[in-house]
Every structure is written in structure tokens, then in C-alpha cells.
Scaffold this active site. Structure first.
Site, PDB file in Angstrom:
ATOM      1  N   ASP A  18       0.917  -0.889  -0.146  1.00 26.00           N
ATOM      2  CA  ASP A  18       0.440   0.022  -0.174  1.00 26.00           C
ATOM      3  C   ASP A  18       0.714   0.702   0.503  1.00 26.00           C
ATOM      4  O   ASP A  18       0.229   2.438  -0.065  1.00 26.00           O
ATOM      5  CB  ASP A  18      -1.475   0.043   1.468  1.00 26.00           C
ATOM      6  CG  ASP A  18      -0.172   0.267   2.279  1.00 26.00           C
ATOM      7  OD1 ASP A  18       0.898  -0.615   2.346  1.00 26.00           O
ATOM      8  OD2 ASP A  18      -0.759   0.478   3.837  1.00 26.00           O
ATOM      9  N   GLU A  19       2.020   1.418  -0.229  1.00 17.53           N
ATOM     10  CA  GLU A  19       2.646   1.797  -0.434  1.00 17.53           C
ATOM     11  C   GLU A  19       3.711   2.629  -1.341  1.00 17.53           C
ATOM     12  O   GLU A  19       4.359   0.969  -1.330  1.00 17.53           O
ATOM     13  CB  GLU A  19       3.705   2.564   1.035  1.00 17.53           C
ATOM     14  CG  GLU A  19       4.474   3.546   1.936  1.00 17.53           C
ATOM     15  CD  GLU A  19       4.901   3.303   2.757  1.00 17.53           C
ATOM     16  OE1 GLU A  19       5.414   4.635   3.360  1.00 17.53           O
ATOM     17  OE2 GLU A  19       4.773   2.071   3.863  1.00 17.53           O
TER      18      GLU A  19
END
Length: 464
Positions: free
Chosen positions: A105-106
Site C-alpha cells: 500500500d505504499e
């Protein structure tokens, strides 16, 4: 450093919990907590609704239940998280070939290497900043359109400041830090705002009277090196001034995944040491799964009271990302180390990484040895049912996980709300349902009920 804030850091908002809310209309706007549901389970992600009650990642699940008893407590569905991560990463790669994923998610993105690189190079600083803002807003809108999920984005002239900016942008925001303003932006922040400053380093700095980033910058190179050592002290000093020339490195191929903790007071109690190893193993597994990896060799690191550091490792028969296996292996390794004088630091890591998991006899054996086959295990989101320990002469009983995707021959797709005492409760709804679905209860061995794969958060093109 750059004159245009062309490095962006994207961080999906409460990603695992947000995917669950998007998948399940009945949970939208409500507290959702994802993690291990067993006795030693820990929180992986909490929705913003749950965070209002003080719940945060890495918190023991038992504490989260006390703080927010009315939340939905779900095991993770890593198939769904990976699928949505792939959509987001593909959108990033449309903007630049230089995408550095940090987890599911990053990621960092270098916009200068992408289609708009020439325009950014030719622009004045003010024009470049406006173009970056427009590109970042388009990216966030595309993510919402493709997944229904929100992202926070920071833009700056370096990876350090882009990360700082995305933290300021949370949730669902966009912050740009102008090149040249780095030192003034950082100055009032607490020292923990800088990457690499954990609790132990913070305490060392606090004892020296250094509590803000401005204090670090004023302390100077020599004092920080004296306090923290040459490498760490120099790095902290550079960060305090906002200096960071690290490039965005695409598709980093990590050789290992590990976590470690330094304790303010040496640990002497063997049971306490083993509990800390369990927590570290759970954190290590979350990082493994976030990267979509598994590993074959478990490594334990122990720094003793006299600062001597020992490592022990054990290689398994195949790669795994099961918390039971990794924790049990690390515990066995700990028994090989003399800790009678006290332990200052513990670390758990996994090497020999792979893109698949050895499904997974080891985990089942560990559950059985710990007596967890009755449903109290620390399962963290394996799709599919499991069989509880069989009673001689009786058929094995299927076990269902809260949050698990299922389908019923008569009622269609849904998800497990809970199970116990031979029953399983299912809510029949999909990401495309206009309202919360109906709830029905079945016997755990109902022949019409089966595990299923995760549905996409947006209906496929052309679907009615």
C-alpha cells in the site's frame, strides 16, 4: 537536490481495513479491525473509525477488543489486498517507470522519469509545482475510480520530505513541500518524525535534551555522532537539515525481511523473552505478506546485556508466511542461546525469500502441537476453510474465518461474520450491493456453503 517537487510518496489510507469496508457494504462507516484473532493475535490495520477509540497497528488484539468492542474483527484476505495493490501500482507505473514499492500500500514515484519529465525539466519551480499537484490529483482520482479506495500523497524534492508530506496529508489528502523549505518544515516536528528514530534512539536524544528536529539541527554533526555513533549520527544530522539525495529505486528485490526491538530494561525472564519473540514474528509476517513474499530460513538475533550479539537460524523444508511456523522456529532458536544475564535486543527475520508459500503442513502441525486446532489459533487471513482436529470415528468439522469470502449454492456470494458451536453466520452481500445484505446461519458442514475468491471492488467492464 531538485528545484521541482517531482518525487511523490503514495500511502493508501488504512489499506486492509479500507478494502474490507469497500467489499462489505454493511461495514462502511463502521469500525473495522484486521489482524490475528487468536489469543496472541495483533492488529494489522484499523479503520479510521476504530482509531478514534485508540486502536492502532501492532496492538494486541485483546486490547483492541477492550477499546472497541463493537468493531468488526476480521482476519486478513491477502488475495484481495494483493489484487487491489496491483491496480494501484499499475496506475503509478503509468506515471513513471521509476516506482519503488515499499509494501502493498505504499510506494515512491519519480515523476521526472515519466511522460511529464520533459515538461517538469522545462518548467519554472512554480510551474513545476503546479504540474506535480495536477498529476497527483489525477492519480488519486484514478485510484478512487478503479478501486473506490482513497490514498494520501506527499510531493517534495526528496524521498524523505515526500514521506513527511504524505503523513501530513492523511487521510485522503495531498501535501506538497516546496524545495528550499525543508528545514523550516522539519524544525518543529518531534524527533520521532524522522525515519530510523525509534524508541531507543528517541530516549537517548531526550536524555541529551534533544526533543525536536530543530534541536537536532542545532546540536550539530559532532554531538549527534558522539551520541549515536558515526553512521547513525551522520544520517540523523542530514535528515534534520532536510538533506536526502537517495534515488527512487524501482522493484527493489529484498534479500530478507526482519524486525527488531531494543528494550530500555534488559529482559531476564525467559517467558517474557518468548512472548516478545511471538510479537516480533507476527510483525515480521505482516511485512512478508505486505510484500507478497514468503521465506524458507528463520533467523533470530539476540544482543545480550554485555552487548555481545548472537544469531541463530533454521532452514525449513519450504517457504512459508505462517505466523505459527515462524514464531515456533524462532522460539526453538531462542532455546539455544544463554540469556541468563539479560537481553538488550531481539530480532526475528526471514531469508531465502520466494513468491509463493509451501502450503503448509508445517503450520497445521504447529497449531496441533499448541492445541490450537479447536479454532483459537492465530490465523491471519488464509482463504479457504480448515478442519478442526478430528475425533476418532467422527468426520472432521470445517472451520470458517471472520471476513472470509464464501458462496452458497442457493444464496450466492457473501462473507463469514462469525462461527462457533457448530454454526457459521454469513452475510450475503458483495461490493456492488446497494445496501447491507441479509444474514443467515448454517451448520458449519453445510454442503451448499463453500469458500470462494475475492470479488473485485469495481464490477468488471461490461458487467451489468
Amino acid at each position: 537536490m531538485r528545484s521541482v517537487p517531482s518525487i511523490i510518496h503514495l500511502d493508501m489510507d488504512a489499506f486492509f481495513a479500507a478494502v474490507e469496508q469497500a467489499s462489505k457494504p454493511s461495514l462502511r462507516g463502521k469500525p473495522v479491525i484486521v489482524g490475528g484473532l487468536g489469543g496472541r493475535g495483533v492488529v494489522s490495520t484499523a479503520s479510521y473509525e476504530a482509531r478514534k477509540f485508540g486502536v492502532h497497528s501492532a496492538m494486541p488484539m485483546a486490547q483492541a477488543r477492550r477499546l472497541c468492542p463493537n468493531a468488526a474483527f476480521l482476519t486478513g484476505r491477502f488475495e484481495a489486498y494483493r489484487a487491489n495493490s496491483e491496480i494501484v501500482m499499475s496506475l503509478l507505473r503509468e506515471r513513471s517507470p521509476l516506482v519503488e514499492p515499499l509494501s502493498l500500500d505504499e510506494a515512491f514515484v519519480d515523476l521526472e522519469a515519466g511522460p511529464y519529465g520533459p515538461a517538469l525539466a522545462a518548467a519554472t519551480p512554480a510551474e513545476g509545482a503546479q504540474l506535480v499537484l495536477a498529476l497527483a490529483e489525477d492519480l488519486r482520482a484514478d485510484i478512487v475510480e478503479r478501486t473506490g479506495l482513497t490514498a494520501s500523497v506527499g510531493a517534495a524534492a526528496s524521498k524523505l520530505m515526500a514521506k513527511i508530506a504524505s503523513e501530513q496529508a492523511k487521510p485522503d489528502g495531498l501535501v506538497l513541500i516546496e524545495p528550499g523549505s525543508e528545514k523550516s518544515v522539519l524544525a518543529p516536528m518531534p524527533v520521532r518524525a524522522l525515519p530510523g528514530i525509534g524508541p531507543a534512539t528517541e530516549q537517548a536524544l531526550r536524555r541529551a535534551g534533544l526533543t525536536s528536529v530543530a534541536d537536532l539541527a542545532e546540536a550539530g554533526f559532532e554531538e549527534l555522532v558522539g551520541l549515536l555513533g558515526k553512521a547513525h549520527g551522520a544520517g540523523v544530522f542530514q535528515m534534520a537539515l532536510g538533506w536526502d539525495e537517495r534515488p527512487v529505486v524501482p522493484d527493489r528485490d529484498a534479500k530478507s525481511v526482519s524486525v527488531e526491538d531494543t528494550f530500555e530494561v534488559d529482559l531476564a525472564d525467559r517467558d517474557r523473552i518468548l512472548r516478545e519473540i511471538d510479537h516480533l514474528a507476527a510483525r515480521c509476517v505482516r511485512r512478508l505478506r505486505a510484500a507478497g513474499r514468503s521465506g524458507r530460513t528463520v533467523v533470530l538475533k539476540v544482543r545480550r546485556f554485555d552487548f555481545s550479539t548472537l544469531t541463530r537460524s533454521e532452514t525449513l523444508g519450504g517457504p512459508t508466511d505462517e505466523p505459527e511456523v515462524i514464531a515456533a522456529t524462532a522460539r526453538r532458536l531462542a532455546m539455544q542461546v544463554d540469556t541468563t544475564g539479560g537481553v538488550r535486543l531481539l530480532g526475528v527475520g526471514v531469508t531465502q525469500l520466494a513468491d509463493y508459500t509451501q502450503e503448509d503442513l508445517f503450520a497445521q502441525l504447529e497449531r496441533e502441537e499448541k492445541g490450537e486446532a479447536d479454532g483459537e489459533g492465530e490465523g491471519e487471513g488464509e482463504d479457504g476453510t480448515e478442519e478442526a482436529e478430528a475425533v476418532p470415528g467422527e468426520p472432521a468439522v470445517r472451520r470458517w474465518w471472520p471476513g472470509q469470502d464464501v458462496t452458497h449454492r442457493e444464496f450466492g456470494p457473501g462473507w463469514v461474520q462469525g462461527s462457533g458451536v457448530g454454526r457459521v453466520t454469513v452475510r450475503f452481500e458483495t461490493p456492488y450491493s446497494e445496501r447491507p445484505g441479509r444474514v443467515r446461519t448454517f451448520a458449519v458442514d453445510d454442503e451448499g456453503l463453500a469458500a470462494s475468491g475475492a470479488l473485485p471492488l469495481r464490477p468488471p467492464a461490461g458487467a451489468g
